[in-house]
Each structure stands twice: as structure tokens, then as C-alpha cells.
Enzyme design. Structure first.
Site, PDB file in Angstrom:
ATOM      1  N   GLY A  78      21.234   5.238  -8.188  1.00  0.00           N
ATOM      2  CA  GLY A  78      20.430   5.336  -7.177  1.00  0.00           C
ATOM      3  C   GLY A  78      20.559   4.774  -6.135  1.00  0.00           C
ATOM      4  O   GLY A  78      21.198   4.396  -4.504  1.00  0.00           O
ATOM      5  N   GLU A  83      10.721   7.352 -17.171  1.00  0.00           N
ATOM      6  CA  GLU A  83      11.154   8.027 -17.567  1.00  0.00           C
ATOM      7  C   GLU A  83      12.099   7.996 -18.784  1.00  0.00           C
ATOM      8  O   GLU A  83      13.310   7.063 -18.974  1.00  0.00           O
ATOM      9  CB  GLU A  83      12.494   8.752 -16.540  1.00  0.00           C
ATOM     10  CG  GLU A  83      13.591   9.885 -16.782  1.00  0.00           C
ATOM     11  CD  GLU A  83      14.401  10.298 -15.826  1.00  0.00           C
ATOM     12  OE1 GLU A  83      15.161   9.067 -15.203  1.00  0.00           O
ATOM     13  OE2 GLU A  83      14.305  11.601 -14.990  1.00  0.00           O
ATOM     14  N   GLY A 104      22.353  11.293 -10.560  1.00  0.00           N
ATOM     15  CA  GLY A 104      21.442   9.787 -12.058  1.00  0.00           C
ATOM     16  C   GLY A 104      20.792   9.111 -11.631  1.00  0.00           C
ATOM     17  O   GLY A 104      19.668   9.709 -11.845  1.00  0.00           O
ATOM     18  N   SER A 105      20.704   7.845 -12.385  1.00  0.00           N
ATOM     19  CA  SER A 105      19.555   6.776 -12.221  1.00  0.00           C
ATOM     20  C   SER A 105      19.129   6.698 -11.397  1.00  0.00           C
ATOM     21  O   SER A 105      20.500   6.370 -10.195  1.00  0.00           O
ATOM     22  CB  SER A 105      20.100   6.168 -13.721  1.00  0.00           C
ATOM     23  OG  SER A 105      20.928   4.958 -13.289  1.00  0.00           O
ATOM     24  N   THR A 106      18.164   6.668 -11.066  1.00  0.00           N
ATOM     25  CA  THR A 106      17.366   5.517  -9.891  1.00  0.00           C
ATOM     26  C   THR A 106      18.259   4.256  -9.385  1.00  0.00           C
ATOM     27  O   THR A 106      17.898   4.211  -8.456  1.00  0.00           O
ATOM     28  CB  THR A 106      15.865   5.505 -10.126  1.00  0.00           C
ATOM     29  OG1 THR A 106      15.410   7.214  -9.980  1.00  0.00           O
ATOM     30  CG2 THR A 106      14.929   4.877  -8.937  1.00  0.00           C
ATOM     31  N   GLU A 107      17.870   3.281 -10.661  1.00  0.00           N
ATOM     32  CA  GLU A 107      18.939   2.309 -10.273  1.00  0.00           C
ATOM     33  C   GLU A 107      19.836   2.590  -9.785  1.00  0.00           C
ATOM     34  O   GLU A 107      19.845   1.634  -8.518  1.00  0.00           O
ATOM     35  CB  GLU A 107      18.492   1.916 -11.648  1.00  0.00           C
ATOM     36  CG  GLU A 107      19.213   0.297 -12.113  1.00  0.00           C
ATOM     37  CD  GLU A 107      20.121  -0.097 -13.366  1.00  0.00           C
ATOM     38  OE1 GLU A 107      19.742   1.049 -14.290  1.00  0.00           O
ATOM     39  OE2 GLU A 107      20.573  -1.274 -13.133  1.00  0.00           O
ATOM     40  N   GLU A 109      20.843  12.582  -6.561  1.00  0.00           N
ATOM     41  CA  GLU A 109      19.334  13.160  -6.838  1.00  0.00           C
ATOM     42  C   GLU A 109      19.103  12.671  -8.090  1.00  0.00           C
ATOM     43  O   GLU A 109      20.057  12.617  -8.956  1.00  0.00           O
ATOM     44  CB  GLU A 109      20.140  14.769  -7.360  1.00  0.00           C
ATOM     45  CG  GLU A 109      19.165  15.856  -8.223  1.00  0.00           C
ATOM     46  CD  GLU A 109      18.835  15.681  -8.688  1.00  0.00           C
ATOM     47  OE1 GLU A 109      17.937  15.111  -9.839  1.00  0.00           O
ATOM     48  OE2 GLU A 109      19.584  16.255  -9.504  1.00  0.00           O
ATOM     49  N   LYS A 163      33.414  12.991  -9.775  1.00  0.00           N
ATOM     50  CA  LYS A 163      33.407  11.276 -11.643  1.00  0.00           C
ATOM     51  C   LYS A 163      32.676  12.210 -11.699  1.00  0.00           C
ATOM     52  O   LYS A 163      31.311  11.970 -12.206  1.00  0.00           O
ATOM     53  CB  LYS A 163      33.158  10.038 -10.698  1.00  0.00           C
ATOM     54  CG  LYS A 163      33.426   8.618 -11.885  1.00  0.00           C
ATOM     55  CD  LYS A 163      33.635   7.644 -11.823  1.00  0.00           C
ATOM     56  CE  LYS A 163      32.217   8.088 -12.574  1.00  0.00           C
ATOM     57  NZ  LYS A 163      31.749   8.204 -13.806  1.00  0.00           N
TER      58      LYS A 163
HETATM   59  P1  NAI Z   1      24.329   6.464 -14.623  1.00  0.00           P
HETATM   60  O1  NAI Z   1      23.112   6.470 -13.163  1.00  0.00           O
HETATM   61  O2  NAI Z   1      24.267   5.026 -14.893  1.00  0.00           O
HETATM   62  O3  NAI Z   1      24.931   7.275 -14.510  1.00  0.00           O
HETATM   63  C1  NAI Z   1      25.431   8.912 -14.005  1.00  0.00           C
HETATM   64  C2  NAI Z   1      27.096   8.700 -13.230  1.00  0.00           C
HETATM   65  O4  NAI Z   1      26.346   6.880 -12.665  1.00  0.00           O
HETATM   66  C3  NAI Z   1      27.739   8.669 -14.264  1.00  0.00           C
HETATM   67  O5  NAI Z   1      29.027   9.334 -14.361  1.00  0.00           O
HETATM   68  C4  NAI Z   1      27.809   7.015 -14.353  1.00  0.00           C
HETATM   69  O6  NAI Z   1      28.929   6.492 -14.687  1.00  0.00           O
HETATM   70  C5  NAI Z   1      27.777   6.614 -12.271  1.00  0.00           C
HETATM   71  N1  NAI Z   1      27.466   5.298 -12.313  1.00  0.00           N
HETATM   72  C6  NAI Z   1      26.840   4.547 -13.750  1.00  0.00           C
HETATM   73  N2  NAI Z   1      26.875   3.304 -12.495  1.00  0.00           N
HETATM   74  C7  NAI Z   1      27.156   3.510 -11.372  1.00  0.00           C
HETATM   75  C8  NAI Z   1      27.494   2.756  -9.665  1.00  0.00           C
HETATM   76  N3  NAI Z   1      27.085   1.247 -10.211  1.00  0.00           N
HETATM   77  N4  NAI Z   1      27.779   3.245  -9.483  1.00  0.00           N
HETATM   78  C9  NAI Z   1      29.060   4.764  -9.417  1.00  0.00           C
HETATM   79  N5  NAI Z   1      28.423   5.535 -10.157  1.00  0.00           N
HETATM   80  C10 NAI Z   1      28.001   4.555 -11.222  1.00  0.00           C
HETATM   81  O7  NAI Z   1      22.835   7.001 -15.787  1.00  0.00           O
HETATM   82  P2  NAI Z   1      23.256   6.220 -17.421  1.00  0.00           P
HETATM   83  O8  NAI Z   1      22.755   4.557 -17.630  1.00  0.00           O
HETATM   84  O9  NAI Z   1      23.864   7.331 -17.933  1.00  0.00           O
HETATM   85  O10 NAI Z   1      21.492   7.156 -17.900  1.00  0.00           O
HETATM   86  C11 NAI Z   1      20.376   6.318 -17.442  1.00  0.00           C
HETATM   87  C12 NAI Z   1      18.743   6.584 -17.389  1.00  0.00           C
HETATM   88  O11 NAI Z   1      19.089   7.393 -15.883  1.00  0.00           O
HETATM   89  C13 NAI Z   1      18.886   8.046 -17.916  1.00  0.00           C
HETATM   90  O12 NAI Z   1      18.197   7.412 -19.653  1.00  0.00           O
HETATM   91  C14 NAI Z   1      17.899   8.920 -17.200  1.00  0.00           C
HETATM   92  O13 NAI Z   1      16.490   8.638 -16.819  1.00  0.00           O
HETATM   93  C15 NAI Z   1      18.469   8.459 -15.839  1.00  0.00           C
HETATM   94  N6  NAI Z   1      19.441   9.673 -15.619  1.00  0.00           N
HETATM   95  C16 NAI Z   1      18.930  10.908 -14.797  1.00  0.00           C
HETATM   96  C17 NAI Z   1      19.602  12.047 -14.362  1.00  0.00           C
HETATM   97  C18 NAI Z   1      18.937  12.981 -13.705  1.00  0.00           C
HETATM   98  O14 NAI Z   1      19.612  13.755 -13.538  1.00  0.00           O
HETATM   99  N7  NAI Z   1      18.874  12.516 -12.452  1.00  0.00           N
HETATM  100  C19 NAI Z   1      20.988  11.959 -14.823  1.00  0.00           C
HETATM  101  C20 NAI Z   1      21.439  10.595 -16.119  1.00  0.00           C
HETATM  102  C21 NAI Z   1      21.005   9.668 -16.075  1.00  0.00           C
HETATM  103 MG    MG Z   2      23.988   3.243 -15.792  1.00  0.00          MG
END
Ligand code: NAI
Ligand code: MG
Length: 489
Positions: A247, A395, A242-245, A264, A191
Site C-alpha cells: 500500500g 499483523e 493487501g499489505s501495508t507495505e 485497504e 488483478k
Molecule cells: P500483498 O500486499 O503483497 O498482496 C496483495 C495483492 O497485491 C496481490 O494481488 C499481489 O499480487 C499484489 N501486489 C504485490 N506487490 C505489489 C506491488 N508492488 N504493486 C501492486 N500490487 C502488488 O500481500 P501478501 O504478500 O500476499 O501478504 C503479506 C501480508 O500482507 C500478509 O501476511 C498480511 O499481513 C497482509 N495482507 C493483508 C491483507 C488485507 O486484507 N488487508 C490481504 C493480504 C495480505
Molecule cells: Mg507481498
């Protein structure tokens, strides 16, 4: 000719050098890639994906609901037995084919990556695409050598892996997820992030051309709800970046389910400059560490720790260097800082930067014109930052550097480790013994010395603490996709 020779101007401007987008052919509308075909979503829903640099719509993309996800997982399940039965040496050929196709079509992928994600073309061209191809090449090489990777054990694929990736390195993260999963004989439902689905959908074309058996790779687009549905679906493993939240939510959702999990997540890396560091080199490393990819980097060097005696000179050099950074059109070959990936991310960055000012840190931003439309943020430095400020702890995931100082190596270690994260760190010093002493004490998955943001498919990457667990890359990156019988664990 008798015209007077003009005095050369003291400053000069770059001429525009836009990369042509002719090479990219976009569909108006994309379905879900399931069982080797693009299919209409049962949900009947589509969303618009845009170019963050212009806010122009690029295409409509299907939004998968839980039923769509279940269909994709069924396709992956059905493909699992035959795929794992193929000898490793044969499986390798498919993965090598993907790698070669990515190299052949690198320019097309790079342009599309910059259009949809906003990152500078020089980065997608010179970093994202070459590294993505390298990742497939590297793991293709392991496919027939798994017994040697784990001597005395019997490595077996897990089955179906659900993989959820972010928007900051769409192709590279797809490669980090797909390559080890395929090489180890797993099938996949991937995804992509909702703001950057287009290169993954182009990759679906490559996967078809590489003649992977239908169902081995399935790609479902959508936002958080689609990701959550994949976590809940009948998969054997979840790999998430993606985000720690999110995760943490995934960890709760998978607890007790028997699903394997790797996470990660975020970071707040310290980039530590000692007084004996080669300062000009360090300035380049600091700039790369935080402004690469607009700072949308989980391992970004977002906290600069400078030893007091060189603070003034380093800061002056940094400010000078910031004046020369070019912010603007991601498709221009001279652009250093492209567009912020989304309006939501821009709002998050702005909110945190405002908190830095409100909490009393001193802000520095170079003068630079920003385009009228699209999402932009100037490269930003904060001095007078203390450990308690939000900009030192949270972050930001944008082009914003918080600068702190230290006196002794012990203090540097303490400040560097004073974070809930632990993904990466950087050390700048001429002294090898000091670098090793520091590296031993820094609680971070990757420690760079006299460089930053260096990646190689052969070396494992991953976090400590709230930066997640599990490793991607290298031999270590095979393990999360394997059942390993026998031997000591
Ligand atoms: P996010 O963690 O919400 O999104 C990352 C992925 O997870 C996307 O594909 C999203 O559709 C998916 N996702 C979102 N909610 C989900 C859920 N409940 N269950 C399963 N998958 C889900 O990150 P977002 O909201 O785009 O960015 C927020 C913050 O997270 C950023 O400002 C940054 O601080 C951090 N982040 C860290 C990343 C990294 O490489 N470690 C990458 C992206 C964001
Ligand atoms: Mg998000």
C-alpha cells in the site's frame, strides 16, 4: 439378537463430510480476460495455481506483463465512453444480473473458492458467496440513484479503475471492488492475487453471460509485478486491498499522478472483553474473531484484551473451546479451520510465532492431528504478552491470538489504540453506556459490540492510520469512484 449393548463412548468423532468437487470444471490453462474474451498473454508466460490443502496443481494461469496490462487498460478505456453513456437504470440491470448469477452458481463458486484458497467450505458457502452476491445487489440499486446519493452535486464516473485484490477473500474482494465501480459507470481492470485466481476467472464467465459490454470488466492475472504494472498504467483510479507495505509503495507510485487512490491494508484489532461481558458469548466471538478464515482477515481480532477479574475464567473457557475446533480438509463441511493459503504465509506465521516464544510469551496449542501434505497451522493462543512483543504489534494474518490484560476502561482504550493500525475493534460488555464510551475513543474504522466480523454491504468499511484510507460499502463506497462537481466538499 442377543448381542450386549455397547457402552457409549465418552467421546465421538465426526464422520467425514466432504463436499463434492464434481460441480467445478477446471480448464487446464487460463488466458487473460480482456475485451470480453480469454486471450493468450503476450508475455507467453503461465504459472501454476495449486490447492493449498494438498499442494496439488489445479490449473495454469496466464502471467500478464506490462504490455498485457496496457492492452487490458486500452480495452477498458475504449469501453468507458459507451458504458458511462448508458442510463443508470440500464447499467443496474447488468449488475443485478451478475448478482443473480452468483446466487445461482453459488455452490460452484464456493467449492472452487475453498479448493484454490483453502478456506472451509462452510465459510465460502455461508459467508463469502452470499456476501459477494449481496454486494452486487446492493450497488446495482444505487446505479440509477446517484443524484440522490449526492444531492446538489453532479456525480460522474472517473473512467478506468485498476483494482488489485488479495487472496484471503478472493470473490468477496472482487465484489467489493467491481460492484461500486460498475454501478457508478466506471470500467475496470481487476488483478486477483497470484495464489487465488480461479474464482475471478470463473467470474469472467459470469460477466460474459451477463452480457456486459466487452471491455467493461477485464481481468489480468499475475503476481506483484503485474499489480505494479497496473498501478503505473493509464488508469484514473487505483483501489488496492493487501499489505501495508505494498500500500505504501502504491501511494508513492501514484503520488502526483492525479490518479485517485483508496487503500485497504492490514490491521491488528483489539477485541476487548470487560468483566461484565456475557463470557460464553464472548468466547464464541473471540474464536470467530481470530480463527475465522484461518485468521487471514485484515480486521481479525488478533489482540484480545481481557479485564483482569475475568482473565482466568475466560482463558480456561477459550482453551476448552480450542480443543473442539476441527482443523483439516477445507471441503469437509465440519471443518472450522482450513489450510493456510500459501507456503509463504505459513512461513510468515511460523516466524512470528517463534518470535513470540523467543520473546518470552507463553504459547498454547490444542492437540490436533494435521494432514501430511498442504499448509497447516494449529490454532494458537499466547498469554504473558506485552505491548513490546512483535506478536502484539505485527499483523500475523494467521490463527494466532495474543492475549493481554487491562484494569480500567482508560487502560483498555490506551492499549487498543497503541498500534500503527486502525481497521477494527470489538467490545464485549453488558453495559450500553460503556460500549458507546469506548466506541467514541477507539481509533478504528469499524467497532463491533458483542459481536465480531459482521459484514453488510450497506455499512462502510475501512481504516485509520496504516490500515489505509477510503471506505468500501454503503453510500460511502460510491464516492471513491465518482467525480463530484458542485456543492461543498
Ligand atoms: P500483498 O500486499 O503483497 O498482496 C496483495 C495483492 O497485491 C496481490 O494481488 C499481489 O499480487 C499484489 N501486489 C504485490 N506487490 C505489489 C506491488 N508492488 N504493486 C501492486 N500490487 C502488488 O500481500 P501478501 O504478500 O500476499 O501478504 C503479506 C501480508 O500482507 C500478509 O501476511 C498480511 O499481513 C497482509 N495482507 C493483508 C491483507 C488485507 O486484507 N488487508 C490481504 C493480504 C495480505
Ligand atoms: Mg507481498
Amino acid at each position: 439378537m442377543t448381542e450386549a449393548i455397547e457402552t457409549p463412548a465418552t467421546t465421538w468423532e465426526y464422520a467425514p463430510a466432504p463436499e463434492s468437487t464434481d460441480i467445478v470444471r477446471l480448464e487446464d490453462r487460463y488466458g487473460l480476460f480482456i475485451g470480453g474474451e480469454f486471450v493468450e498473454p503476450k508475455s507467453g508466460r503461465y504459472f501454476t495455481t495449486i490447492a493449498p490443502a494438498t499442494e496439488e496443481p489445479l490449473a495454469e494461469v496466464a502471467e500478464a506483463d506490462a504490455d498485457d496490462v496496457a492492452i487490458a487498460v486500452d480495452a477498458a478505456r475504449e469501453a468507458s465512453e459507451p458504458w458511462r453513456a448508458i442510463p443508470g437504470s440500464e447499467r443496474a440491470k447488468f449488475v443485478f444480473r451478475i448478482a443473480r448469477q452468483l446466487q445461482e452458481r453459488a455452490r460452484e463458486f464456493a467449492v472452487l473458492e475453498s479448493m484454490n484458497g483453502g478456506k472451509p467450505i462452510k465459510e465460502s458457502r455461508d459467508v463469502d458467496l452470499p456476501l459477494a452476491a449481496a454486494h452486487f445487489f446492493y450497488y446495482a440499486g444505487w446505479a440509477d440513484k446517484l443524484e440522490y446519493a449526492f444531492p446538489g452535486r453532479t456525480p460522474r464516473p472517473l473512467g478506468v479503475a485498476g483494482q488489485i485484490i488479495p487472496w484471503n477473500f478472493p470473490m468477496l474482494m472482487a465484489a467489493w471492488k467491481l460492484a461500486p465501480a460498475l454501478a457508478t459507470g466506471n470500467t475496470v481492470v481487476l488483478k486477483p492475487a497470484e495464489t487465488t485466481p480461479l474464482t475471478a476467472l470463473l467470474l469472467a464467465e459470469v460477466i460474459r453471460e451477463a452480457e456486459l459490454p466487452p471491455g467493461v470488466v477485464n481481468i489480468v492475472t499475475g503476481a506483484g509485478a503485474t499489480g505494479a504494472a497496473l498501478v503505473d498504467a493509464d488508469v484514473d483510479k487505483i483501489a488496492f486491498t493487501g499489505s501495508t507495505e505494498v500500500g505504501k509503495a502504491i501511494r508513492r507510485a501514484t503520488a502526483g499522478s492525479g490518479k485517485r487512490l483508496t487503500l485497504e491494508l492490514g490491521g491488528k484489532a483489539a477485541n476487548i472483553v470487560f468483566e461484565d461481558a456475557p463470557l460464553d458469548q464472548a468466547v464464541e466471538g473471540v474464536v470467530n474473531g481470530i480463527f475465522f478464515n484461518q485468521g487471514h482477515v485484515c480486521c481479525a481480532g488478533s489482540r484480545l484484551l481481557v479485564q483482569e477479574p475475568v482473565f482466568d475464567v475466560l482463558l480456561a473457557k477459550l482453551k476448552d473451546r480450542l480443543q473442539t475446533l476441527r482443523v483439516g480438509d477445507p471441503l469437509d463441511k465440519n471443518t472450522d479451520i482450513g489450510a493456510i493459503n500459501s507456503r509463504a504465509q505459513l512461513e510468515k506465521i511460523s516466524e512470528l510465532v517463534d518470535s513470540g516464544v523467543a520473546e518470552g510469551a507463553e504459547i498454547y496449542q490444542p492437540e490436533c492431528a494435521l494432514p501430511e501434505r498442504g499448509f497447516w497451522f494449529r490454532p494458537t493462543l499466547f498469554t504473558g504478552v506485552s505491548q513490546s512483543h512483535r506478536i502484539a504489534r505485527e499483523e500475523i494474518f494467521g490463527p494466532v491470538l495474543s492475549i493481554l490484560t487491562f484494569r480500567t476502561p482508560e487502560e483498555a482504550v490506551e492499549k487498543a489504540n497503541n498500534t500503527p493500525y486502525g481497521l477494527s475493534a470489538g467490545i464485549w460488555s453488558e453495559k450500553g453506556s460503556r460500549i458507546l464510551w469506548m466506541a467514541d475513543r477507539l481509533r478504528a474504522g469499524v467497532v463491533w459490540a458483542n459481536t465480531f466480523n459482521r459484514f453488510d454491504p450497506t455499512s462502510p468499511f475501512g481504516g485509520y492510520k496504516e490500515s489505509g484510507f477510503g471506505r468500501e460499502g454503503g453510500l460511502h463506497g460510491l464516492e471513491p469512484y465518482l467525480e463530484l462537481d458542485g456543492g461543498a466538499r
